[in-house]
Design a protein around this motif. Structure first.
Motif, PDB file in Angstrom:
ATOM      1  N   VAL A 161      26.238 -10.673  -5.389  1.00 47.93           N
ATOM      2  CA  VAL A 161      25.368 -10.828  -6.736  1.00 47.93           C
ATOM      3  C   VAL A 161      26.715 -12.371  -7.241  1.00 47.93           C
ATOM      4  O   VAL A 161      28.032 -12.164  -6.010  1.00 47.93           O
ATOM      5  N   ALA A 162      26.285 -12.752  -8.176  1.00 48.01           N
ATOM      6  CA  ALA A 162      27.742 -14.051  -8.789  1.00 48.01           C
ATOM      7  C   ALA A 162      28.716 -13.551  -9.322  1.00 48.01           C
ATOM      8  O   ALA A 162      28.133 -13.050 -10.742  1.00 48.01           O
ATOM      9  N   MET A 163      29.888 -14.029  -9.357  1.00 49.63           N
ATOM     10  CA  MET A 163      30.829 -14.441  -9.991  1.00 49.63           C
ATOM     11  C   MET A 163      30.242 -15.557 -11.523  1.00 49.63           C
ATOM     12  O   MET A 163      29.015 -16.203 -10.959  1.00 49.63           O
ATOM     13  N   GLU A 164      30.046 -15.333 -12.578  1.00 54.02           N
ATOM     14  CA  GLU A 164      29.325 -16.195 -13.588  1.00 54.02           C
ATOM     15  C   GLU A 164      30.773 -16.699 -14.350  1.00 54.02           C
ATOM     16  O   GLU A 164      31.328 -16.023 -15.139  1.00 54.02           O
ATOM     17  N   PRO A 165      30.749 -18.006 -14.090  1.00 53.68           N
ATOM     18  CA  PRO A 165      31.501 -19.361 -14.643  1.00 53.68           C
ATOM     19  C   PRO A 165      31.061 -19.312 -16.401  1.00 53.68           C
ATOM     20  O   PRO A 165      30.645 -19.187 -16.920  1.00 53.68           O
ATOM     21  N   GLY A 166      32.309 -19.686 -16.661  1.00 49.88           N
ATOM     22  CA  GLY A 166      31.924 -20.591 -18.142  1.00 49.88           C
ATOM     23  C   GLY A 166      31.457 -21.744 -18.474  1.00 49.88           C
ATOM     24  O   GLY A 166      31.371 -22.087 -17.252  1.00 49.88           O
ATOM     25  N   PRO A 167      31.403 -21.914 -19.611  1.00 46.23           N
ATOM     26  CA  PRO A 167      31.021 -23.299 -19.924  1.00 46.23           C
ATOM     27  C   PRO A 167      31.780 -24.332 -18.952  1.00 46.23           C
ATOM     28  O   PRO A 167      31.042 -25.538 -18.438  1.00 46.23           O
ATOM     29  N   ASP A 168      33.377 -24.111 -18.559  1.00 45.72           N
ATOM     30  CA  ASP A 168      34.147 -25.486 -18.400  1.00 45.72           C
ATOM     31  C   ASP A 168      34.234 -24.646 -16.966  1.00 45.72           C
ATOM     32  O   ASP A 168      35.309 -24.999 -15.946  1.00 45.72           O
ATOM     33  N   GLY A 169      33.801 -23.404 -16.279  1.00 49.05           N
ATOM     34  CA  GLY A 169      33.439 -23.416 -14.742  1.00 49.05           C
ATOM     35  C   GLY A 169      34.688 -22.329 -14.889  1.00 49.05           C
ATOM     36  O   GLY A 169      34.487 -22.024 -13.461  1.00 49.05           O
ATOM     37  N   PHE A 170      35.429 -21.958 -15.822  1.00 50.17           N
ATOM     38  CA  PHE A 170      36.562 -21.228 -14.999  1.00 50.17           C
ATOM     39  C   PHE A 170      35.716 -19.569 -15.563  1.00 50.17           C
ATOM     40  O   PHE A 170      35.121 -19.532 -16.145  1.00 50.17           O
TER      41      PHE A 170
END
Length: 716
Positions: free
Chosen positions: A442-451
């Motif tokens: 499964v994937a870690m989901e970053p925010g729009p800024d990649g954080f």
């Protein structure tokens, strides 16, 4: 069918009689001993050159595959850029890793000087820089190839420009593709994607990109080098796609069980742009680093794991180039602490601009008191850990990875489920394949800024390590592990693909020779053309050709047959020849375009169209003076003492389709695949005028895929 049965029953007796009466049968070849026993000197082995790009992620799998080739009787030289002066060849045992990872007298390194960076390479475009430096090294590589005259050159895709050097010298070039088969599918299909869009990929945002056999990919998850169609790196990848199709084959560090749809799509030519040849595909993986020497930190890691419960530890490691900002490192620590799970975390210093970062200062990077609060359930090590050994440890139950393909394979081979946190290169695309295609993570989901927030980290870690969904994911990964290990076992898909490749390298055979049809039979049309007996109608050329030029143009056709092309190749006979001799011609052409082959759909000045009418016998009268194909092949084997006993060589012809089938079936027994009848075609008089043989390859590269060889009978 009676003839087939009779043939099978009498083959052994007839063979014994022919050889006893007329030949001296060659003695069996002595079995090759292991390289480390010193039984063979280098002169007795075929030498293969491997040319990886710089970096541990490229060098390690290259050396592992080199070791595998050595174990099968080849000598391997790994060519690398790096030394400013002096082209010294040194044993790999003294240069690779920290110990005996490649200790063999038949595996060595050759260094060529690092060239100056050519002008015009954009600042900050690391990918273009690697491509251009490799191109600038071609003169040094050319000199070394001329001295060593290897059986083949195996190229990293960053070194694709060296394929032209190999072609210039006459050395077969293969690609050793270090990413997954799905990535190869995307790269082969890149010119098609390019033609479908007028804008750069970055302008497509989350729009899905479709490639045959591959999970749809959001455009923003494609490699960064693909996103700007005007960039130098993008142009290099377009050129690389073309060179892949011109190569003698692509060797992939994967297996069919891991990527069945992508493997079948690539092998059947679905990903290849129209007009180009599908290269032979060899899925020989998963190959992972066979040994690592545990340094002091490594010993600490493994000793700590020994004290933990089974499948309870989450391992976090992001490769040799994976670095995070100081803020993201603190957020990761907070998420791990909030999850309450056991962990082993490899922490590297944040990026240091143009300077190489030093060892991380944990007291500065981690939240105050973090190490004390997690001492009973976590261990933080700096910069490095023996990843393969850690993943193989029974107490590790999850892996947070940057989705580098080497790391994915190590996790699969250990049966450890993954949390994908891609950082650079093709890792975001690998994440899509891992999560959506293979369903092993499964994937870690970053925010729009990649954080990535601490809350996201806590939630995904808890889900993986303690939920029913995480347990189901672990079970799927264990299944994938067993299937991958089976592929590498004796008789497995990857082992069979490797043996086919080694056979080609040992014999320096061109594409197609291993697959019942191959170039030797393709070349029979050259003799027909030269002597005016056979004329192809969907024309190879509209101008008369001599043998050498015709062979060169037909070479690509043979390569396409040898790569399980999904097209149909038809044997074409000239109608005048059939009328005069009442025979069945045997030659091969290709339906559809191929790289380097001019296909003329209109009638040319010196060629005739296919005629699909008329009446011709299904077999020709036996000629007592004609040596049967099988006997001729055995005679040639006894004289040359090399190759296969049953060999479809230049000029092979048959009295009947049944005889051709028997011949190819015996050839298939030697080479390891099966032959059966497939579709046939009737002419207007309801007489059979075409019969397909289907090579259903049981040796494992592409199970279920087929290569068709179509024979014509009389008029077409």
């Amino acid at each position: 069918m009676k003839r087939i049965a009779y043939f099978i029953l009498t083959f052994a007796l007839e063979t014994e009689k022919i050889i006893r009466d007329q030949f001296v049968f060659p003695q069996p070849r002595p079995k090759m001993k292991e390289a480390n026993q010193g039984a063979c000197d280098r002169e007795s082995r075929r030498t293969v050159l491997m040319y990886p790009a710089p970096g541990a992620g490229h060098l390690i799998p290259t050396v592992e595959f080199g070791r595998l080739l050595v174990s099968h009787g080849l000598a391997v030289i790994v060519v690398q850029r790096g030394l400013p002066a002096g082209n010294a060849t040194a044993p790999a045992s003294s240069l690779y890793g920290n110990g005996d990872a490649s200790a063999s007298p038949f595996l060595s390194f050759h260094y060529i000087p690092e060239p100056p960076l050519p002008h015009g390479v954009p600042e900050g475009d690391h990918v273009a820089k690697v491509f251009e430096l490799t191109r600038a090294s071609n003169p040094e590589l050319r000199d070394f190839l001329r001295v060593t005259s290897p059986a083949a050159l195996l190229l990293d895709f960053f070194c694709y420009s060296a394929a032209d050097v190999a072609a210039e010298i006459g050395i077969p070039a293969y690609f050793f593709f270090l990413s997954c088969t799905a990535s190869l599918a995307v790269l082969l299909h890149l010119p098609v994607i390019h033609g479908q869009n007028d804008v750069s990929m970055r302008d497509l945002g989350g729009e899905l990109v479709h490639v045959p056999g591959v999970t749809p990919i959001p455009a923003h998850d494609l490699p960064a080098a693909f996103l700007d169609r005007s960039s130098l790196s993008y142009k290099h990848f377009l050129a690389l796609s073309e060179q892949l199709c011109k190569s003698h084959g692509v060797i992939v560090n994967s297996c069919r069980s891991l990527e069945p749809r992508a493997t079948d799509a690539v092998a059947s030519g679905l990903c290849t742009p129209p007009g180009r040849t599908t290269p032979p595909l060899f899925c020989v993986g998963p190959l992972v680093q066979s040994a690592e020497v545990a340094e002091k930190q490594g010993e600490e890691c493994l000793a700590w794991l020994d004290t933990q419960p089974k499948a309870s530890v989450l391992f976090l490691c992001f490769g040799s180039m994976g670095r995070f900002s100081a803020e993201q490192i603190k957020e990761m620590a907070a998420g791990l602490e909030m999850s309450g799970q056991r962990f082993l975390w490899v922490v590297r210093s944040p990026p240091g601009g143009n300077e190489q970062p030093g060892e991380p200062e944990l007291d500065v990077l981690l939240p105050n008191g973090f190490l004390d609060r997690t001492r009973d359930r976590g261990l933080v090590v700096t910069s490095w850990a023996p990843q393969r050994e850690v993943l193989a440890h029974e107490t590790v139950g999850g892996f947070v990875t940057h989705c580098g393909w080497n790391s994915v394979l190590e996790a699969v081979m250990a049966g450890v489920p993954m949390l994908g946190w891609p950082l650079y290169a093709e890792q975001r695309m690998n994440k899509v394949f891992l999560v959506e295609g293979m369903q092993l993570g499964v994937a870690m989901e970053p925010g729009p800024d990649g954080f990535v927030t601490a809350k996201e980290i806590e939630g995904k870690v808890t889900w993986l390590m303690s939920s029913d969904g995480g347990r189901e994911l672990r079970e799927r990964t264990l299944v994938a592990m067993r299937e991958a290990r089976e592929a590498l076992s004796a008789g497995g898909d990857s082992t069979a693909a490797l043996l086919q490749l080694v056979q080609r390298l040992v014999s320096r055979a061109d594409a197609g020779d291993l697959l019942g049809g191959g170039i030797d039979v393709v070349e029979s049309v050259v003799a027909s053309i030269h002597e005016g007996r056979g004329r192809s109608s969907d024309v190879i050329s509209s101008e008369p050709m001599d043998d050498s030029s015709a062979k060169e143009q037909l070479r690509v056709v043979g390569a396409n047959l040898g790569s399980y092309n999904n097209g149909v190749s038809e044997v074409v006979g000239d109608s005048n020849d059939v009328k005069a001799q009442n025979t069945s011609s045997a030659s091969i052409g290709e339906e559809g375009d191929a790289e380097g082959v001019v296909v003329n759909k209109t009638k040319a000045s010196c060629w005739t169209r296919r005629v699909r009418i008329g009446n011709a016998p299904e077999e020709r009268d036996a000629n007592p003076s004609r040596v049967p194909a099988l006997e001729a092949s055995m005679r040639a084997y006894a004289e040359n003492k090399g190759g296969t006993v049953v060999n479809p060589s230049l000029g092979t012809s048959f009295d009947t389709v049944e005889e051709a089938y028997e011949f190819y079936n015996l050839y298939s027994w030697e080479m390891g695949f099966g032959v059966r009848y497939a579709k046939s075609r009737l002419n207007v008089h309801r007489k059979k005028c075409m019969q397909e043989f289907v090579c259903a390859c049981a040796v494992g590269m592409i199970l279920g895929n087929k290569m068709r060889l179509t024979l014509s009978i009389g008029h077409l």
